[in-house]
Design an enzyme around this catalytic site. Structure first.
Site, PDB file in Angstrom:
ATOM      1  N   TYR A 162      10.970 -15.852  30.120  1.00  0.00           N
ATOM      2  CA  TYR A 162      12.231 -16.236  30.772  1.00  0.00           C
ATOM      3  C   TYR A 162      13.343 -16.399  29.724  1.00  0.00           C
ATOM      4  O   TYR A 162      14.419 -15.807  29.837  1.00  0.00           O
ATOM      5  CB  TYR A 162      12.015 -17.545  31.521  1.00  0.00           C
ATOM      6  CG  TYR A 162      13.232 -18.168  32.142  1.00  0.00           C
ATOM      7  CD1 TYR A 162      13.711 -19.393  31.682  1.00  0.00           C
ATOM      8  CD2 TYR A 162      13.887 -17.564  33.207  1.00  0.00           C
ATOM      9  CE1 TYR A 162      14.820 -19.991  32.262  1.00  0.00           C
ATOM     10  CE2 TYR A 162      14.993 -18.159  33.793  1.00  0.00           C
ATOM     11  CZ  TYR A 162      15.444 -19.367  33.321  1.00  0.00           C
ATOM     12  OH  TYR A 162      16.536 -19.962  33.891  1.00  0.00           O
TER      13      TYR A 162
ATOM     14  N   LYS B  40      16.611 -14.064  29.047  1.00  0.00           N
ATOM     15  CA  LYS B  40      17.964 -14.634  29.150  1.00  0.00           C
ATOM     16  C   LYS B  40      18.736 -14.387  27.844  1.00  0.00           C
ATOM     17  O   LYS B  40      19.931 -14.069  27.869  1.00  0.00           O
ATOM     18  CB  LYS B  40      17.891 -16.127  29.473  1.00  0.00           C
ATOM     19  CG  LYS B  40      17.455 -16.440  30.906  1.00  0.00           C
ATOM     20  CD  LYS B  40      18.431 -15.856  31.928  1.00  0.00           C
ATOM     21  CE  LYS B  40      18.063 -16.234  33.354  1.00  0.00           C
ATOM     22  NZ  LYS B  40      18.997 -15.659  34.351  1.00  0.00           N
TER      23      LYS B  40
ATOM     24  N   ASP C 221      19.321 -11.127  49.566  1.00  0.00           N
ATOM     25  CA  ASP C 221      18.050 -11.591  48.974  1.00  0.00           C
ATOM     26  C   ASP C 221      16.928 -10.680  49.445  1.00  0.00           C
ATOM     27  O   ASP C 221      17.082  -9.919  50.400  1.00  0.00           O
ATOM     28  CB  ASP C 221      17.765 -13.057  49.393  1.00  0.00           C
ATOM     29  CG  ASP C 221      16.832 -13.753  48.399  1.00  0.00           C
ATOM     30  OD1 ASP C 221      17.318 -14.626  47.642  1.00  0.00           O
ATOM     31  OD2 ASP C 221      15.636 -13.398  48.354  1.00  0.00           O
TER      32      ASP C 221
HETATM   33  C1  VAH Z   1      13.446 -23.705  34.361  1.00  0.00           C
HETATM   34  N1  VAH Z   1      15.063 -24.763  35.830  1.00  0.00           N
HETATM   35  O1  VAH Z   1      12.897 -24.805  34.276  1.00  0.00           O
HETATM   36  C2  VAH Z   1      14.891 -23.676  34.862  1.00  0.00           C
HETATM   37  C3  VAH Z   1      15.882 -23.880  33.743  1.00  0.00           C
HETATM   38  C4  VAH Z   1      16.452 -25.051  31.602  1.00  0.00           C
HETATM   39  C5  VAH Z   1      15.416 -24.831  32.665  1.00  0.00           C
HETATM   40  O2  VAH Z   1      16.299 -22.677  33.210  1.00  0.00           O
HETATM   41  O3  VAH Z   1      12.897 -22.656  34.091  1.00  0.00           O
END
Ligand code: VAH
Length: 315
Positions: A143, A147, A35
């Site tokens: 995010y 992904k 990490d």
């Molecule tokens: C988030 N815990 O809230 C993560 C997750 C589906 C949500 O990928 O960003």
């Protein structure tokens, strides 16, 4: 052959539990926690640790050369809410961190790579209920975009280079051991801490916001089950849909009241995480994971709530 495993992002919510689970299975000295930040006591004192920034390819190359890993788990990422506060860093870490690992796994002939995706790959025009593995996917968070792009890269590296990379679209993960890190679903963790400490919780999502969730014990067991499955049982090389349970803050509060009868839940509107949550499905269809390699969650709402409260009380 002895397994030698690298876990990158070992200090995170998933990493801390995955390192412990892998060390119990493969032996403490065979699982290297990595990490960018100093590890917590348990991780540091139960096996090897390396300071690693997944964006520094030279450091990564030194670590791959030192350990010649047979498996690599890349968990380092910025999650949905934090990612929106720092979009360029989120894209850089989530995307280039993955590409660095995929490239080095090819060079060092790593047998298996694990990389987590998320139900955040779905977006406002994806089906909301029992969302299928294949459907419209228009994520509108950095995010989720990172992904979705990462899933395409994983499938590409499998098809073009034969890399055995495997992935799961995690729902919101709920756990008591490690602090959550900047997610939209993290209300479902904070609520337990506040219920015990204060008897009340002020939720940043609205009462009727239903989201797919999964208890960490199920997530860790399912991840290792996927990695142990024979390659010819793996039909999805982007990332598997995964489901545990879906609930709203109100439903979760009602379950908590079975243990803390006076628990009070209030709501603060206009939190930016509400928009993120509203873009995600309410529930996920994970039939393919069940059929391919026998995935089956074990924690329902009552079992998860009881386990969270018991362990947080004892912590
Ligand atoms: C988030 N815990 O809230 C993560 C997750 C589906 C949500 O990928 O960003």
């Amino acid at each position: 052959m002895t397994e030698k495993i690298l876990v990158l992002g070992s200090n995170g919510q998933i990493g801390t539990e995955l390192v412990t689970a892998l060390r119990n299975t493969y032996g403490e000295s065979n699982v290297v926690a990595c990490d960018i930040r100093r590890p917590d006591y348990d991780i540091k004192n139960s096996g090897p640790f390396e300071f690693v920034n997944v964006l520094e390819k030279d450091t990564l190359n030194t670590i791959f050369n030192k350990y010649k890993p047979t498996q690599v788990y890349l968990l380092a990422a910025l999650l949905s809410a934090t990612g929106e506060q720092n979009p360029k860093l989120a894209w850089d870490l989530n995307m280039n961190g993955l590409l660095n690992i995929l490239d080095l796994a090819i060079v060092y002939k790593t047998a298996k790579v694990y990389w987590p995706s998320s139900i955040a790959v779905f977006g406002p025009n994806s089906p909301k209920d029992n969302t299928d593995q294949f459907c419209v996917m228009d994520p509108n968070t950095v995010y989720g975009i990172s992904k979705l792009a990462g899933e395409r890269w994983c499938e590409y590296y499998h098809q073009k280079f034969g890399l055995d990379v495997r992935s799961i679209r995690y729902p919101g993960l709920i756990s008591w051991k490690a602090a959550p890190g900047g997610g939209t679903t993290d209300y479902a963790i904070h609520i337990f801490h506040d219920a015990l400490k204060k008897g009340n919780y002020d939720c940043f999502l609205s009462a009727e916001t239903e989201l797919p969730m999964l208890y960490m014990d199920d997530a860790i067991r399912g991840t290792i089950q996927l990695m142990d499955a024979p390659a010819d049982q793996i039909s999805i090389r982007s990332s598997y849909n995964f489901a545990g349970l879906s609930f709203t803050p109100e439903v979760l509060a009602s379950e908590i009241r079975k243990h803390i009868p006076d628990f009070k839940l209030s709501y603060t509107a206009n939190d930016p995480r509400q928009q993120i949550a509203d873009s995600w499905p309410r529930s996920i269809n994970d039939e393919i994971a069940k059929n391919d390699w026998g995935w089956k969650p074990e924690f329902n709402l009552s079992k998860m709530t009881a386990d969270m409260l018991t362990n947080l009380k004892n912590k």
